[in-house]
Design a protein around this motif. Structure first.
Motif, mmCIF file in Angstrom:
data_model
loop_
_atom_site.group_PDB
_atom_site.id
_atom_site.type_symbol
_atom_site.label_atom_id
_atom_site.label_comp_id
_atom_site.label_asym_id
_atom_site.label_seq_id
_atom_site.Cartn_x
_atom_site.Cartn_y
_atom_site.Cartn_z
ATOM 1 N N ASN A 143 0.812 -1.225 0.000
ATOM 2 C CA ASN A 143 0.000 0.000 0.000
ATOM 3 C C ASN A 143 0.841 1.269 0.000
ATOM 4 O O ASN A 143 0.466 2.271 0.590
ATOM 5 C CB ASN A 143 -0.973 0.019 1.189
ATOM 6 N N ASN A 144 1.985 1.224 -0.672
ATOM 7 C CA ASN A 144 2.860 2.395 -0.660
ATOM 8 C C ASN A 144 3.090 3.015 -2.034
ATOM 9 O O ASN A 144 3.921 3.900 -2.183
ATOM 10 C CB ASN A 144 4.201 2.056 -0.001
ATOM 11 N N SER A 145 2.363 2.542 -3.035
ATOM 12 C CA SER A 145 2.464 3.125 -4.371
ATOM 13 C C SER A 145 1.234 2.714 -5.164
ATOM 14 O O SER A 145 0.455 1.869 -4.724
ATOM 15 C CB SER A 145 3.736 2.650 -5.078
ATOM 16 N N GLU A 146 1.075 3.330 -6.328
ATOM 17 C CA GLU A 146 -0.052 2.972 -7.177
ATOM 18 C C GLU A 146 0.278 3.251 -8.633
ATOM 19 O O GLU A 146 1.194 4.019 -8.939
ATOM 20 C CB GLU A 146 -1.320 3.737 -6.779
ATOM 21 N N LEU A 147 -0.482 2.619 -9.501
ATOM 22 C CA LEU A 147 -0.472 2.952 -10.921
ATOM 23 C C LEU A 147 -1.715 3.799 -11.149
ATOM 24 O O LEU A 147 -2.830 3.387 -10.783
ATOM 25 C CB LEU A 147 -0.514 1.696 -11.789
ATOM 26 N N TYR A 148 -1.529 4.976 -11.734
ATOM 27 C CA TYR A 148 -2.617 5.943 -11.883
ATOM 28 C C TYR A 148 -3.060 6.025 -13.337
ATOM 29 O O TYR A 148 -2.237 6.175 -14.234
ATOM 30 C CB TYR A 148 -2.163 7.321 -11.401
ATOM 31 N N PHE A 149 -4.367 5.921 -13.545
ATOM 32 C CA PHE A 149 -4.968 6.023 -14.863
ATOM 33 C C PHE A 149 -6.052 7.089 -14.814
ATOM 34 O O PHE A 149 -6.674 7.296 -13.769
ATOM 35 C CB PHE A 149 -5.619 4.694 -15.273
ATOM 36 N N GLU A 150 -6.287 7.750 -15.943
ATOM 37 C CA GLU A 150 -7.429 8.655 -16.073
ATOM 38 C C GLU A 150 -8.360 8.092 -17.131
ATOM 39 O O GLU A 150 -7.913 7.548 -18.141
ATOM 40 C CB GLU A 150 -6.994 10.069 -16.455
ATOM 41 N N GLU A 151 -9.640 8.241 -16.886
ATOM 42 C CA GLU A 151 -10.669 7.694 -17.769
ATOM 43 C C GLU A 151 -11.597 8.809 -18.234
ATOM 44 O O GLU A 151 -12.128 9.553 -17.400
ATOM 45 C CB GLU A 151 -11.459 6.616 -17.019
ATOM 46 N N ASP A 152 -11.772 8.919 -19.552
ATOM 47 C CA ASP A 152 -12.676 9.932 -20.116
ATOM 48 C C ASP A 152 -14.125 9.650 -19.756
ATOM 49 O O ASP A 152 -14.889 10.562 -19.468
ATOM 50 C CB ASP A 152 -12.542 9.995 -21.649
ATOM 51 N N ASP A 153 -14.536 8.402 -19.790
ATOM 52 C CA ASP A 153 -15.919 8.019 -19.500
ATOM 53 C C ASP A 153 -15.941 7.274 -18.162
ATOM 54 O O ASP A 153 -16.132 6.058 -18.109
ATOM 55 C CB ASP A 153 -16.476 7.160 -20.636
ATOM 56 N N PHE A 154 -15.753 8.018 -17.103
ATOM 57 C CA PHE A 154 -15.613 7.452 -15.764
ATOM 58 C C PHE A 154 -16.846 6.647 -15.356
ATOM 59 O O PHE A 154 -16.726 5.550 -14.802
ATOM 60 C CB PHE A 154 -15.328 8.571 -14.758
ATOM 61 N N ASP A 155 -18.037 7.179 -15.619
ATOM 62 C CA ASP A 155 -19.259 6.489 -15.198
ATOM 63 C C ASP A 155 -19.383 5.118 -15.864
ATOM 64 O O ASP A 155 -19.726 4.135 -15.203
ATOM 65 C CB ASP A 155 -20.490 7.346 -15.495
ATOM 66 N N ASN A 156 -19.096 5.039 -17.155
ATOM 67 C CA ASN A 156 -19.164 3.736 -17.835
ATOM 68 C C ASN A 156 -18.066 2.799 -17.364
ATOM 69 O O ASN A 156 -18.275 1.588 -17.283
ATOM 70 C CB ASN A 156 -19.113 3.907 -19.356
ATOM 71 N N PHE A 157 -16.891 3.341 -17.052
ATOM 72 C CA PHE A 157 -15.829 2.493 -16.511
ATOM 73 C C PHE A 157 -16.286 1.862 -15.199
ATOM 74 O O PHE A 157 -16.074 0.666 -14.970
ATOM 75 C CB PHE A 157 -14.524 3.273 -16.305
ATOM 76 N N ILE A 158 -16.908 2.644 -14.333
ATOM 77 C CA ILE A 158 -17.379 2.129 -13.045
ATOM 78 C C ILE A 158 -18.430 1.042 -13.256
ATOM 79 O O ILE A 158 -18.414 0.011 -12.571
ATOM 80 C CB ILE A 158 -17.913 3.269 -12.150
#
Length: 154
Positions: free
Chosen positions: A66-81
């Motif tokens: 729990n000391n790092s992460e891979l970060y992504f951005e999503e254009d269609d966040f609601d559909n990704f969820i």
């Protein structure tokens, strides 16, 4: 000096390739068996080969720190969820939260307990506020960023 890519150690490379393809839509660019490069520049390395590279026994490589992460951005966040919620076995760090600057994010673990963060594309956050009738100046205040940054997102 040029940074090439992040590399994460995995216990089961086939399981990890499937996870990153299914959940995040990443494709394999290069596959050398013990080392795989995915779109976005992420490299996966088997635990066995990694241990030989760093001259350490397997029991000295830990997952889930729990000391790092891979970060992504999503254009269609609601559909990704919606898609994420349909994938069995996803282990969440936390459900969707909205940061103080208005960006919605979700964090979950990959099969080896590496944290994955998927955030709403920041330009979409700006547009969401603008579409609610906020001025660029008010959005800048809300997001705690310069007005010029807000204008560059539009």
């Amino acid at each position: 000096m040029k940074f090439a890519n992040p590399l994460i150690v995995v216990s089961d490379i086939e399981k990890s390739k499937l996870f990153y393809s299914t959940v995040l839509g990443l494709d394999v660019i290069l596959d050398f068996g013990a080392n795989v490069t995915l779109t976005g520049g992420i490299a996966l390395q088997t635990k066995e080969s990694w241990c030989s590279f760093i001259h350490k026994p397997k029991n000295e490589v830990f997952f889930g720190a729990n000391n790092s992460e891979l970060y992504f951005e999503e254009d269609d966040f609601d559909n990704f969820i919606l898609k994420l919620n349909q994938i069995p076995g996803i282990c969440y760090v936390h459900p969707i939260i909205e940061h103080s600057w208005g960006q919605r994010v979700v964090r979950f673990y990959d099969p080896d307990k590496h944290i994955i963060e998927v955030g709403e594309n920041i330009n979409k956050v700006v547009r969401r506020f603008i579409n609610k009738g906020m001025s660029a100046e008010n959005v800048a205040i809300r997001m705690d960023v310069p007005v010029d940054y807000i204008k560059s997102c539009l």
